[in-house]
Design an enzyme around this catalytic site. Structure first.
Site, PDB file in Angstrom:
ATOM      1  N   ARG A 242      -0.725  -6.469  12.576  1.00 48.54           N
ATOM      2  CA  ARG A 242      -2.031  -5.737  13.008  1.00 48.54           C
ATOM      3  C   ARG A 242      -2.977  -6.833  14.113  1.00 48.54           C
ATOM      4  O   ARG A 242      -3.086  -6.701  15.363  1.00 48.54           O
ATOM      5  CB  ARG A 242      -2.870  -4.694  12.079  1.00 48.54           C
TER       6      ARG A 242
ATOM      7  N   ARG B  36       1.267  -0.981  -0.341  1.00 41.58           N
ATOM      8  CA  ARG B  36       0.428   0.519  -0.056  1.00 41.58           C
ATOM      9  C   ARG B  36       0.746   1.331   0.244  1.00 41.58           C
ATOM     10  O   ARG B  36       1.447   1.836   0.765  1.00 41.58           O
ATOM     11  CB  ARG B  36      -0.622   0.334   1.100  1.00 41.58           C
TER      12      ARG B  36
ATOM     13  N   ARG C  32       0.118   2.193  13.403  1.00 42.25           N
ATOM     14  CA  ARG C  32      -0.997   0.776  12.926  1.00 42.25           C
ATOM     15  C   ARG C  32      -1.037   0.194  10.932  1.00 42.25           C
ATOM     16  O   ARG C  32      -1.447   0.108  10.818  1.00 42.25           O
ATOM     17  CB  ARG C  32      -2.456   0.986  13.441  1.00 42.25           C
ATOM     18  N   HIS C  33       0.103   1.745  10.318  1.00 41.56           N
ATOM     19  CA  HIS C  33      -0.472   1.358   9.043  1.00 41.56           C
ATOM     20  C   HIS C  33       1.713   1.033   8.402  1.00 41.56           C
ATOM     21  O   HIS C  33       2.084   1.424   9.015  1.00 41.56           O
ATOM     22  CB  HIS C  33      -0.415   2.691   8.178  1.00 41.56           C
TER      23      HIS C  33
ATOM     24  N   GLU D 222       0.222   4.093   0.789  1.00 41.24           N
ATOM     25  CA  GLU D 222      -0.732   4.971   1.693  1.00 41.24           C
ATOM     26  C   GLU D 222       0.656   6.374   2.056  1.00 41.24           C
ATOM     27  O   GLU D 222       1.783   6.017   2.821  1.00 41.24           O
ATOM     28  CB  GLU D 222      -1.532   4.777   2.191  1.00 41.24           C
TER      29      GLU D 222
END
Length: 563
Positions: free
Chosen positions: A537, A335, A343-344, A337
């Site tokens: 996670r 990803r 948490r990413h 992002e």
């Protein structure tokens, strides 16, 4: 008796002679004899003299080393019982038949056995005729005792001196007898000692390391309590840990975290396999985005535009349409992002499954609930020691869940938030703050940390999500939460090709880039759905960790690409 070592003069003469043989004519070496000697330059003579002196110094040093070694062997008959292993001994020289014991298996029941262990020097101290090495292997530690003059004469002063010079984190082989001490040992995990008979360094670590394992293993509470008592401990920061991850991973808590992570993926695989799922492996280089949007890593693929897969979603569905029925995959997900949160990650391990639906998407939620109950039960049963090790450094409350599970609809969740004074969008998504608060409210009402919320708004879901039959503003989709944070998303998928193409266009996706995916539904497609969950996670939230980088072995976020 050993042959006498050659004298420094003898070795120097030999080396000087070799120099002459290699680079000088005999006439030149004679220092001017004959016509050639008379024409030798002064610079050549100086060079020869310098080489001769260098050879003499080297010879003297070699002779001294040989004499010292011979003297040591004569003085210490136990010299063979300690020292650094020569390189050839660890180059797969032979199969000796020796058996190494695991430090974790050294228990009082093995008292009297002579064992061989390999581990790291966690700590070492010596004074006079006594020495102690704490050897660590995989988070377990054992104290090794060296005592000069002990019964059997296995230890010499030379061995104690050698052990005292071992640097922390060096890899050593230790042979010793398992002995149960009179008093409990507080500084090691194993309640036995090894009375050393031999110790050899397999690989020496640098004497000064970027971080100390004891410092990296301390809890925040230990550091704060020490400060109150006037003791200053080193607090190892996140960047220091991640920059030196190979050292950081050696702490007991980190050893436990990644054993728990391994267990999660194993339990995921075990349960789904028991329910008729088969494991598949899908491509990570694809021609178009799998989720829609711009958060993809784009690259050139032999002249073609390509990107890294955001999800195995499209291929899971194609597998179901190929009559594989129930499939799952554990693999990398990418990803792009710019999410600088706790948490990413830009790369994580996805655990996905896809399955046929007979009549209702609640069938998927049934599998999810039973799957995670099996994972939670398995972790509590199989990983009790690991969870205790994590809890020692990063204290957390055991996860509360029920075998039946708790499910609420999205509107019901929004109603709880409204009652608590939060403004919510009935047809949008919820933010991180609202997630956390909703987790608290659900725990207050139902007494659990694990629950499912379904019927999400269409605006908050990917293009392939099936709308609700009674209200097209909502979807047959769901999220699953642990401790107030989302761990997975899932839904029933659209399996009608024309409908799917319209939804893709509405979401800004070029239909041509996913034509094989859409066309796979033109050959007859069963109703189906599935989920995608992040392994890191799940581990983070089950263990109550405050940052996903703790549960990612070598995390990749918007700013980190190494190690």
């Amino acid at each position: 008796m050993a042959d006498a070592a050659p004298s420094a003069a003898d070795v120097a003469t030999s080396l000087a002679a070799a120099t002459i043989a290699d680079g000088q004519k005999p006439e030149q070496a004679a220092g001017g004899a004959g016509e050639a000697g008379e024409t030798a330059s002064k610079s050549a003579a100086k060079k020869d003299a310098k080489a001769a002196k260098k050879a003499e110094r080297l010879a003297a040093r070699q002779a001294q080393q040989q004499q010292q070694q011979a003297a040591a062997e004569e003085e210490d008959p136990l010299a063979a019982n300690y020292g650094d292993l020569p390189p050839e001994e660890v180059q797969s020289k032979c199969v000796s038949g020796r058996q190494w014991a695991r430090v974790a298996d050294l228990v009082p029941a093995r008292a009297g056995e002579v064992v061989l262990v390999r581990g790291r020097v966690h700590n070492v101290r010596a004074k006079g005729k006594m020495g102690f090495i704490v050897v660590r292997e995989g988070g377990c530690t054992v104290q090794c005792v060296l005592a000069v003059g002990a019964e059997g004469a296995h230890v010499s002063k030379g061995m104690v001196k050698y052990a005292a010079g071992l640097s922390r984190e060096s890899v050593v082989d230790v042979t010793g007898e398992v002995v149960v001490p009179e008093k409990p040992i507080e500084s090691t995990s194993q309640q036995v000692e090894l009375h050393v008979r031999a110790v050899h360094a397999v690989s020496r670590a640098l004497p000064v390391l970027p971080l100390n394992i004891d410092d990296a293993a301390r809890s925040e509470k230990d550091i704060e309590d020490a400060e109150k008592a006037g003791v200053q401990y080193v607090r190892v920061g996140q960047d220091t840990r991640l920059n030196n991850r190979v050292l950081d991973l050696r702490t007991p808590a980190n050893q436990a975290i990644f054993r728990v992570q391994s267990a999660v993926s194993q339990l995921f695989r075990e349960y789904l396999t028991s329910q008729g799922f088969i494991e598949i492996h899908t491509p990570k280089l694809i021609g178009g985005s799998s989720e829609g949007g711009a958060a993809v890593f784009r690259l050139d693929y032999k002249g073609q535009a390509a990107c890294l897969a955001q999800s195995p979603q499209l291929y899971k569905q194609m597998a179901v349409c190929a009559d594989l029925g129930r499939v799952f995959e554990i693999g990398p997900v990418f990803r792009a992002e710019d999410s600088f949160t706790h948490r990413h990650l830009c790369e994580f391990t996805g655990m996905d499954f896809e399955m046929e639906i007979r009549e209702h998407y609640s069938e998927i939620m049934d599998v999810i609930n039973d799957l995670f109950v099996a994972i939670f039960d398995g972790l509590n049963t199989r990983c009790a020691k690991e969870l205790a090790a994590i809890n020692h450094q990063y204290p957390f409350e055991p996860l509360k869940y029920t075998k039946e599970g708790v499910r609420i609809t999205f509107p019901e969740g929004m109603a709880l938030l409204k009652e608590a004074g939060y403004e919510v969008d009935a047809f949008g998504d919820i933010n991180t703050e609202q997630e956390k608060k909703l987790g608290e409210l659900v725990k207050q009402k139902y007494g659990v940390d694990f629950y499912i919320m379904h019927r999400y708004p269409m605006a908050a879901r990917p293009f392939y999500t099936m709308p609700c039959p009674d209200d097209g503003r909502y979807t047959n989709s769901f999220d699953v939460f642990i401790r107030g944070e989302e761990i997975l998303s899932g839904a029933q998928r659209i399996h009608d090709a024309d409908f799917l193409a319209r939804r893709a266009t509405e979401c800004g996706i070029d239909v041509k880039t996913i034509a094989p995916y859409i066309d796979s539904f033109r050959f007859g497609a069963v109703p189906h759905g599935g989920i995608g969950v992040g392994l890191e996670r799940v581990v983070m939230l089950f263990c109550g960790l405050n940052n996903i980088r703790k549960s990612s072995m070598f995390p990749r976020d918007p700013q980190r690409l190494a190690p």
